[in-house]
Write a protein that holds these residues in place. Sequence first.
Motif, PDB file in Angstrom:
ATOM      1  N   HIS A 291       0.792  -1.267  -0.016  1.00  0.00           N
ATOM      2  CA  HIS A 291      -0.054   0.179  -0.092  1.00  0.00           C
ATOM      3  C   HIS A 291       0.801   1.305   0.074  1.00  0.00           C
ATOM      4  O   HIS A 291       0.505   2.428   0.018  1.00  0.00           O
ATOM      5  N   ARG A 292       1.911   1.279   0.015  1.00  0.00           N
ATOM      6  CA  ARG A 292       3.074   2.236   0.007  1.00  0.00           C
ATOM      7  C   ARG A 292       3.905   2.055  -1.229  1.00  0.00           C
ATOM      8  O   ARG A 292       4.571   0.844  -1.573  1.00  0.00           O
ATOM      9  N   LEU A 293       4.486   3.147  -2.037  1.00  0.00           N
ATOM     10  CA  LEU A 293       5.210   2.973  -3.063  1.00  0.00           C
ATOM     11  C   LEU A 293       6.693   2.968  -2.507  1.00  0.00           C
ATOM     12  O   LEU A 293       6.942   3.375  -1.619  1.00  0.00           O
ATOM     13  N   ASN A 294       7.644   2.192  -3.323  1.00  0.00           N
ATOM     14  CA  ASN A 294       8.889   2.115  -2.829  1.00  0.00           C
ATOM     15  C   ASN A 294       9.512   3.673  -3.259  1.00  0.00           C
ATOM     16  O   ASN A 294       9.401   4.208  -4.426  1.00  0.00           O
ATOM     17  N   THR A 297      12.158   3.077  -6.374  1.00  0.00           N
ATOM     18  CA  THR A 297      11.652   2.950  -7.792  1.00  0.00           C
ATOM     19  C   THR A 297      10.249   3.566  -8.053  1.00  0.00           C
ATOM     20  O   THR A 297       9.957   3.543  -9.317  1.00  0.00           O
ATOM     21  N   ARG A 298       9.653   4.083  -6.968  1.00  0.00           N
ATOM     22  CA  ARG A 298       8.230   4.599  -7.259  1.00  0.00           C
ATOM     23  C   ARG A 298       7.345   3.489  -7.758  1.00  0.00           C
ATOM     24  O   ARG A 298       6.442   3.834  -8.664  1.00  0.00           O
ATOM     25  N   THR A 299       7.399   2.380  -7.319  1.00  0.00           N
ATOM     26  CA  THR A 299       6.563   1.252  -7.887  1.00  0.00           C
ATOM     27  C   THR A 299       5.753   0.740  -6.465  1.00  0.00           C
ATOM     28  O   THR A 299       6.345   0.924  -5.428  1.00  0.00           O
ATOM     29  N   LEU A 300       4.951   0.053  -6.717  1.00  0.00           N
ATOM     30  CA  LEU A 300       4.192  -0.836  -5.826  1.00  0.00           C
ATOM     31  C   LEU A 300       4.342  -2.407  -5.811  1.00  0.00           C
ATOM     32  O   LEU A 300       4.032  -2.945  -6.756  1.00  0.00           O
ATOM     33  N   ALA A 301       4.548  -2.507  -4.773  1.00  0.00           N
ATOM     34  CA  ALA A 301       5.165  -4.248  -4.580  1.00  0.00           C
ATOM     35  C   ALA A 301       4.059  -5.154  -4.523  1.00  0.00           C
ATOM     36  O   ALA A 301       2.974  -4.846  -3.656  1.00  0.00           O
TER      37      ALA A 301
END
Length: 406
Positions: A291-294, A297-301
């Motif tokens: 629910h939080r972006l890296n 990398t600004r991606t969602l895991a």
Amino acid sequence: MKTKTRFKQSTLALALLATLASPVWAEDDHAHTHNENNETQQHARQPAPDGNADHDSHEHGDAAEDAHEDEAGLELTADQQAMLKLQVITLQPQTNATQTLTVPAEITSNQYRTWVVPVRIDSQVQSRSATLGQHMKKGEPIATLFSPAMAQLQSDLQVAADAWRRVNNLGRRTVGNQRYLDAQGQYQSLRARAKGYGLHDDAIAAIEAGKSEKGVYTLTAPDDGLVLEDAFQQGQLLTAGSALVTLVDESELWAEAALPPTPGLQIATGTPARVIVGDTTVDGQVIQSGHRLNPVTRTLAVRVAIPNAGHLLHPGMFADVALSLAAPENALTVPEEALTRSPDGDWQLFVEEAPGHYQPVEIQLNGQLENRRIVTGIEPGTRVVTRGAFFLASEMAKSGFDIHNH
């Protein structure tokens, strides 16, 4: 393709027409010319507000005709359609459909099935039994170590075990309740400490029976697994807490996928997923969704659990994860072969406006359903070309169309 030929007036052409025309047509032409001269003289006396009006009108006519030609699209005869094996489908809304979202991923160990086997007391490695990459069974030896603290524990445990056996045989009434409880507590405490040092039941039984070598003990595998890391050497001194080996059960692995930060995109636990590594494809499902972006990398895991029968996959491999998501309600879909690029690079479909008449229409892509793509910008019920669309686009780009018919 229909071609329109535009004729322009010339002196030679007018002379030829005048020669071939009958007297009646000549008289009419003379009267017409006379009227034109009168109108020309009147026009000369009354100039138009814009001297370029005639020129603009001519250009406007040319532009309108060119626009009409552009809108004409392509026309094919029945023979040409048969030669191309042209196929046309009618777009129908899809209900309860699923779309596929493919994102990059990395294969990692299943952290829930990974064990770090540490050294619990300061020890020296005497010999190793496990090697890197070895598949171990539960209880198999990893390494044999020596520790003075272990020698002290073994002596204390052996004495406590003998005392407890005597007291237990005599019974609580004979020895008294307090002595009974003291012997029992001492024995159980030392036995628990031995387990805490990593000794298994067979090793503890050997200590109690006086059959163990003082200070020497063996650490064993806590469960089935692959030796993923082993950072120790024979003869090395290890402090309490140092990792001896890392074991991982590779029967189930994880695929850590990275999703783009799309507003409203939610991946529910249990979502079907397909993990693709080269020519190998394995089906799994989502077990966790971030629910939080890296921050880097600004991606969602998103974490996908995948079975690994035969150990085909290994941690560290790169993969693609295809997630099956609910498609928009009443989505319109077309096969990949129906999509072509317009001259300005946008996606387009060829629409059958009438039998044999095809017009390119620009659309937008909005997802994927297996081998079909979701499209928007076009109405349901529209008939579009599937097979043969690439050829139509090529002929459109060349501004000519001739299939062996001259």
